[in-house]
Design an enzyme around this catalytic site. Structure first.
Site, PDB file in Angstrom:
ATOM      1  CE  LYS A 118      16.594   9.880 -41.861  1.00 59.93           C
ATOM      2  NZ  LYS A 118      17.222   8.753 -41.324  1.00 59.93           N
ATOM      3  CG  HIS A 159       0.395  -9.580 -29.288  1.00 58.00           C
ATOM      4  ND1 HIS A 159       1.157 -10.719 -28.564  1.00 58.00           N
ATOM      5  CD2 HIS A 159      -0.935  -9.587 -28.822  1.00 58.00           C
ATOM      6  CE1 HIS A 159       0.356 -11.032 -27.537  1.00 58.00           C
ATOM      7  NE2 HIS A 159      -0.956 -10.346 -27.636  1.00 58.00           N
ATOM      8  CB  SER A 173      20.862  13.024 -41.936  1.00 59.88           C
ATOM      9  OG  SER A 173      21.828  12.400 -42.743  1.00 59.88           O
ATOM     10  CD  GLU A 215      16.097   8.535 -32.867  1.00 59.44           C
ATOM     11  OE1 GLU A 215      16.925   7.718 -33.181  1.00 59.44           O
ATOM     12  OE2 GLU A 215      16.048   9.722 -33.690  1.00 59.44           O
TER      13      GLU A 215
END
Ligand code: ARG
Length: 459
Positions: free
Chosen positions: A281, A154, A275, A288
Site C-alpha cells: 500500500k 454527478h 500501511s 486525506e
C-alpha cells in the site's frame, strides 16, 4: 494576579486552571509587547510617565521575549493570561515603575488590539502562501494544456476538457479565498486600544498616536462595541472554513485520481504513507487529512458563533473562547495550503490516460446536438435525435470516433461531413467559443493573464 486588592482569598486552583488562557494566548506575546511599548510611549507623550521611566519600562519590555523563551513551557498554569505574565515579569525585572503601564487601559481593549495585530501579520502570510499555491497550480496547468480529460457532473463523465482548464478552476476558488481574507484585513484596521474596559478613559489618552504607532489606519469609534465585538474573528473563521472546503475538494480529486481505478496521477512519496499491515500500500494520507480537517475549520465557526449568540453588552469572559478557534483555524488552513502546494508540485500525470477512452465515449453528444441547432433544428429535437444515435451506437458497439456519415444519415438526411468533425475530440475544443470555455486559445490567454497577475515572467 492583576486584581487582588478587593479580595481576601486567592482563586480556587481548578478555577484558575479552567479559566487560564495562557497556554494558547502566549502566541500573542510579540504583539502584546509592541502594544505595551506604544502605550507607554504615548503615556510619556501625555505626561503620565517620565522619560526616565519610559526607558526603564521599554528596556524591560524588550527583554521579556527572551525571558519567555528561557522559561518555556514551565510557566504554563501559573498565569491567568499573557497580560498577567507580561506585567508580573516586568515587575520582577524593573520593580514598581512597571506598575504604571496599565494606566488608562483594560485587558478588554488590550486583548483585542493584540489579536488584531496577530491577525494582520498572519493573514498577510496566509495570503502569500495561497498565492504560492496558485502559482504551483498555474505551472501544472501551463505544462498540461494538451492533456485531455473527461470533466464530470454527478461524478459521471460529462464533456472533455483540458487538464489546464480544470486546474484553472481551482485558481479561481483560491482567488476568492484571498478576497475573503482581504475583507478580514479591512475589518481589523481600527485600533481599539483606549476603549478601556467598556466606556473609554478619564485620562487624556492620545488614541490616534497609539493607533499610528501600531500601524492601524484609524481608531475604533465606540468603546462598548470595540471591546465586545468579535465579527472580525468570525469573518476569519468563515474565510478559513470556505478555504478548507476548497482544499478539501481538491484533495478529494487527487485521492480519486490516484486510485488504481482512475490511474491518472501519482502522488510523490513524500506526501504518502505505507500501511502497517499491507506491504504493497501507498496511501494519500496528507490529502486525506486536509479533507478531514475541513470539519474542524467548519466546527470552529459554529463554536464561536454559538458562544457569541446572546452575548450581552460589553466584555464577558466567554469572549476568551475566540482565540483557540482562531489559532486552530489559522494553523489548519495555513498548513493545509502549504502541504497542498507540495502535493501538487510533486504530482505526475498519466498524460495519455484518457485519450483512448474519450475517443470511445459519447462525451461529445452535446457538440453533435449543437451542430444540429446550427442547422436550425430546435434543441429539444436535436437532443432526442442524438440520444437515439447514442443508443444505437451502444447497441452496435460503435464509438463516435468510428462513426460514418452513412450511419448518421440513417437518422436524418440533414447530416453532412462537417457533423463528423463536431464529434472529433480535438476539434471539439477549438469549436468551443464562449468566454470561459475550455477552448485552447482562451485557456492559453487565461494562463498568460494569471502569470501577469501572479507577477511571473512570461516564458
Ligand atoms: N484572557 C482574556 C481573554 O482572552 C483577557 C481579557 C480578560 N478580561 C477580563 N476582564 N477578565 O479574553
Amino acid at each position: 494576579m492583576l486584581w487582588g486588592g478587593r479580595f481576601q482569598q486567592g482563586p480556587d486552583a481548578m478555577a484558575l486552571r479552567f479559566s487560564s488562557s495562557f497556554h494558547f494566548d502566549f502566541r500573542l506575546l510579540k504583539y502584546e509587547l509592541k502594544v505595551n511599548t506604544a502605550h507607554v510611549e504615548m503615556l510619556n507623550e501625555i505626561g503620565i510617565i517620565e522619560g526616565k521611566e519610559l526607558v526603564e519600562i521599554t528596556d524591560g519590555l524588550n527583554s521579556i521575549e527572551d525571558e519567555f523563551v528561557k522559561l518555556g513551557k514551565s510557566v504554563e498554569g501559573e498565569y491567568e493570561d499573557i497580560h498577567s505574565f507580561i506585567e508580573k515579569t516586568l515587575f520582577d525585572k524593573i520593580g514598581s515603575v512597571a506598575l504604571k503601564i496599565h494606566s488608562g487601559r483594560s485587558r478588554n481593549d488590550l486583548v483585542v488590539t493584540s489579536v488584531m495585530m496577530w491577525m494582520r501579520e498572519n493573514v498577510n502570510t496566509l495570503i502569500k502562501e495561497i498565492k504560492f499555491l496558485q502559482l504551483i497550480i498555474l505551472r501544472k496547468a501551463e505544462a498540461h494544456q494538451q492533456v485531455l480529460i473527461p470533466s464530470y457532473t454527478h461524478l459521471q463523465r460529462a464533456q472533455p476538457v483540458s487538464l489546464a482548464f480544470h486546474m484553472l478552476s481551482h485558481i479561481y476558488k483560491l482567488e476568492r479565498d484571498i478576497e475573503r481574507l482581504g475583507f478580514v484585513l479591512s475589518q481589523i484596521d481600527k485600533c481599539p486600544l483606549g476603549s478601556g474596559a467598556i466606556a473609554g478613559s478619564t485620562l487624556p489618552l492620545d488614541r490616534g498616536s497609539v493607533g499610528k504607532k501600531l500601524g492601524f489606519s484609524s481608531v475604533s469609534e465606540n468603546a462598548t462595541d470595540s471591546t465586545n465585538q468579535r465579527d472580525y474573528i468570525l469573518d476569519m473563521l468563515h474565510a478559513s472554513s470556505v478555504g478548507m472546503i476548497h482544499l478539501s475538494s481538491l484533495a478529494e480529486e487527487i485521492i480519486l485520481w490516484s486510485t488504481k481505478e482512475w490511474d491518472f496521477v501519482k502522488i510523490s512519496e513524500e506526501f504518502t504513507t505505507g500501511s502497517s499491515l499491507m506491504p504493497q500500500k501507498r496511501n494519500p494520507d496528507i490529502a486525506e487529512l486536509i479533507r478531514g480537517k475541513t470539519g474542524r475549520a467548519s466546527g470552529n465557526y459554529l463554536s464561536l458563533s454559538t458562544t457569541l449568540k446572546a452575548m450581552p453588552f460589553g466584555y464577558n469572559r466567554d469572549l476568551q473562547e475566540d482565540k483557540e478557534a482562531l489559532f486552530d483555524s489559522f494553523d489548519t488552513f495555513y498548513m493545509s495550503v502549504k502541504l497542498m502546494a507540495g502535493i501538487i508540485n510533486g504530482l505526475s500525470f498519466n498524460e495519455d490516460r484518457f485519450v483512448e477512452e474519450l475517443n470511445n465515449d459519447f462525451t461529445l453528444s452535446t457538440d453533435l446536438a449543437d451542430w444540429l441547432v446550427m442547422k436550425n433544428i430546435p434543441f429539444r429535437k436535436a437532443h432526442d435525435l442524438v440520444g437515439r444515435i447514442v443508443l444505437d451506437c451502444e447497441e452496435k458497439k460503435v464509438s463516435f470516433s468510428k462513426m460514418t456519415l452513412e450511419h448518421l444519415k440513417i437518422f436524418d438526411q440533414i447530416f453532412d461531413a462537417s457533423a463528423l468533425e463536431a464529434i472529433s475530440l480535438r476539434g471539439a475544443f477549438e469549436r468551443k467559443k464562449t468566454t470561459g470555455s475550455t477552448n485552447p486559445e482562451f485557456v492559453r490567454e487565461e494562463i498568460e493573464k494569471w502569470k501577469r497577475k501572479l507577477n511571473l515572467e512570461s516564458a
